[in-house]
Design a protein around this motif. Structure first.
Motif, PDB file in Angstrom:
ATOM      1  N   ALA A   1      -9.421   3.386   4.938  1.00 23.94           N
ATOM      2  CA  ALA A   1     -10.279   3.418   4.040  1.00 23.94           C
ATOM      3  C   ALA A   1     -11.401   2.354   3.806  1.00 23.94           C
ATOM      4  O   ALA A   1     -11.365   1.371   4.744  1.00 23.94           O
ATOM      5  N   ASP A   2     -12.184   2.158   2.946  1.00 29.47           N
ATOM      6  CA  ASP A   2     -13.154   1.074   2.864  1.00 29.47           C
ATOM      7  C   ASP A   2     -13.807   1.294   1.275  1.00 29.47           C
ATOM      8  O   ASP A   2     -13.296   1.953   0.303  1.00 29.47           O
ATOM      9  N   ARG A   3     -14.402  -0.065   1.007  1.00 31.52           N
ATOM     10  CA  ARG A   3     -14.991  -0.347  -0.370  1.00 31.52           C
ATOM     11  C   ARG A   3     -15.742   1.136  -0.698  1.00 31.52           C
ATOM     12  O   ARG A   3     -15.954   1.211  -2.084  1.00 31.52           O
ATOM     13  N   SER A   4     -16.592   1.745   0.219  1.00 31.00           N
ATOM     14  CA  SER A   4     -17.268   2.901  -0.302  1.00 31.00           C
ATOM     15  C   SER A   4     -16.555   4.022  -0.844  1.00 31.00           C
ATOM     16  O   SER A   4     -16.865   4.805  -1.410  1.00 31.00           O
ATOM     17  N   LYS A   5     -15.057   3.988  -0.492  1.00 28.68           N
ATOM     18  CA  LYS A   5     -14.149   5.032  -0.992  1.00 28.68           C
ATOM     19  C   LYS A   5     -13.283   4.805  -2.115  1.00 28.68           C
ATOM     20  O   LYS A   5     -12.609   5.350  -2.451  1.00 28.68           O
ATOM     21  N   LEU A   6     -13.704   3.494  -2.787  1.00 30.29           N
ATOM     22  CA  LEU A   6     -13.062   3.091  -3.993  1.00 30.29           C
ATOM     23  C   LEU A   6     -13.091   4.202  -5.230  1.00 30.29           C
ATOM     24  O   LEU A   6     -14.142   4.883  -5.295  1.00 30.29           O
TER      25      LEU A   6
ATOM     26  N   ILE B   1       0.942  -1.181  -0.096  1.00 31.07           N
ATOM     27  CA  ILE B   1      -0.074   0.124  -0.038  1.00 31.07           C
ATOM     28  C   ILE B   1       0.878   1.257   0.008  1.00 31.07           C
ATOM     29  O   ILE B   1       1.857   1.433   0.761  1.00 31.07           O
ATOM     30  N   VAL B   2       0.566   2.328  -0.886  1.00 29.47           N
ATOM     31  CA  VAL B   2       1.247   3.507  -0.787  1.00 29.47           C
ATOM     32  C   VAL B   2       0.188   4.429  -0.538  1.00 29.47           C
ATOM     33  O   VAL B   2      -1.020   4.515  -1.228  1.00 29.47           O
ATOM     34  N   VAL B   3       0.077   5.649   0.318  1.00 25.58           N
ATOM     35  CA  VAL B   3      -0.664   6.475   0.558  1.00 25.58           C
ATOM     36  C   VAL B   3       0.041   7.613   0.394  1.00 25.58           C
ATOM     37  O   VAL B   3       1.177   7.985   0.720  1.00 25.58           O
ATOM     38  N   HIS B   4      -0.753   8.856  -0.233  1.00 23.31           N
ATOM     39  CA  HIS B   4      -0.244  10.046  -0.634  1.00 23.31           C
ATOM     40  C   HIS B   4      -1.570  10.719  -0.997  1.00 23.31           C
ATOM     41  O   HIS B   4      -2.279  10.486  -1.840  1.00 23.31           O
ATOM     42  N   ASN B   5      -1.253  12.040  -0.060  1.00 23.46           N
ATOM     43  CA  ASN B   5      -2.462  13.176  -0.593  1.00 23.46           C
ATOM     44  C   ASN B   5      -3.725  12.681  -0.493  1.00 23.46           C
ATOM     45  O   ASN B   5      -4.675  12.882  -1.243  1.00 23.46           O
ATOM     46  N   GLY B   6      -3.999  11.916   0.775  1.00 23.25           N
ATOM     47  CA  GLY B   6      -5.471  11.447   0.841  1.00 23.25           C
ATOM     48  C   GLY B   6      -5.585  10.382  -0.136  1.00 23.25           C
ATOM     49  O   GLY B   6      -7.077   9.927  -0.069  1.00 23.25           O
ATOM     50  N   THR B   7      -5.042   9.644  -0.726  1.00 29.60           N
ATOM     51  CA  THR B   7      -5.385   8.589  -1.622  1.00 29.60           C
ATOM     52  C   THR B   7      -4.496   7.395  -1.361  1.00 29.60           C
ATOM     53  O   THR B   7      -3.344   7.315  -0.868  1.00 29.60           O
TER      54      THR B   7
ATOM     55  N   ASP C   1     -21.746  -4.668  -2.430  1.00 29.06           N
ATOM     56  CA  ASP C   1     -22.778  -4.768  -1.457  1.00 29.06           C
ATOM     57  C   ASP C   1     -23.493  -3.337  -1.285  1.00 29.06           C
ATOM     58  O   ASP C   1     -23.881  -2.794  -0.325  1.00 29.06           O
ATOM     59  N   GLY C   2     -23.927  -2.837  -2.634  1.00 28.82           N
ATOM     60  CA  GLY C   2     -24.736  -1.507  -2.839  1.00 28.82           C
ATOM     61  C   GLY C   2     -23.903  -0.369  -2.626  1.00 28.82           C
ATOM     62  O   GLY C   2     -24.293   0.864  -2.968  1.00 28.82           O
ATOM     63  N   ALA C   3     -22.607  -0.490  -2.376  1.00 29.80           N
ATOM     64  CA  ALA C   3     -21.579   0.886  -2.466  1.00 29.80           C
ATOM     65  C   ALA C   3     -21.499   1.270  -4.001  1.00 29.80           C
ATOM     66  O   ALA C   3     -21.695   0.376  -4.849  1.00 29.80           O
ATOM     67  N   GLU C   4     -21.251   2.461  -4.085  1.00 31.01           N
ATOM     68  CA  GLU C   4     -21.236   3.084  -5.569  1.00 31.01           C
ATOM     69  C   GLU C   4     -20.034   2.663  -6.175  1.00 31.01           C
ATOM     70  O   GLU C   4     -18.796   2.556  -5.455  1.00 31.01           O
ATOM     71  N   PRO C   5     -20.148   1.940  -7.307  1.00 31.36           N
ATOM     72  CA  PRO C   5     -18.818   1.234  -7.894  1.00 31.36           C
ATOM     73  C   PRO C   5     -17.895   2.338  -8.481  1.00 31.36           C
ATOM     74  O   PRO C   5     -18.259   3.529  -8.733  1.00 31.36           O
ATOM     75  N   PRO C   6     -16.583   1.983  -8.586  1.00 28.60           N
ATOM     76  CA  PRO C   6     -15.598   2.871  -8.624  1.00 28.60           C
ATOM     77  C   PRO C   6     -15.542   2.809 -10.411  1.00 28.60           C
ATOM     78  O   PRO C   6     -16.089   1.935 -10.857  1.00 28.60           O
TER      79      PRO C   6
END
Length: 116
Positions: A57-62, A16-22, A87-92
């Motif tokens: 994060a979670d799948r809702s934030k994809l 995992i790489v995290v940068h600038n909120g992503t 599971d109903g989350a908006e798809p990326p």
């Protein structure tokens, strides 16, 4: 310049790489590769949940998913597992392509990008 954080690092990659909120996840494959595409997809997505949680994060934030399939004939099987996982989350945004893998038993690989 925003900080770059790397997690689960080995000689080849950071899981995992995290940068600038992503959060950027490396390509994920199943732990048990002696199963079909549907089950490999389910394993990958279960592992993705844990990795996403580990950085807030979670799948809702994809934001984006890249999916590679050894055999594009398995597209429907992979999609059923994918849709159930969302599971109903908006798809990326997403792309799915056929691929040859270094290991023959890999049937699917998934790379994810998510907001934190």
């Amino acid at each position: 310049m925003p900080k770059i954080e790397r997690f689960e690092i080995n000689d080849r990659l950071s899981r995992i790489v995290v940068h600038n909120g992503t959060a950027y996840l490396s390509g994920l494959t199943a732990d048990d590769k002696n199963t079909d595409t549907s089950n490999q997809t389910k394993q990958i997505l279960k592992n993705a949940d844990a990795l996403l949680r580990s950085v807030g994060a979670d799948r809702s934030k994809l934001l984006f998913a890249q999916i590679w399939l050894r055999d594009v004939k398995d597209f429907d099987a992979m999609n059923k597992a994918w849709i159930k996982w969302l599971d109903g989350a908006e798809p990326p945004a997403r792309a799915t392509v056929g691929a040859n893998f270094a290991l023959h038993e890999i049937l699917v690989e998934i790379q994810l990008t998510a907001a934190i």
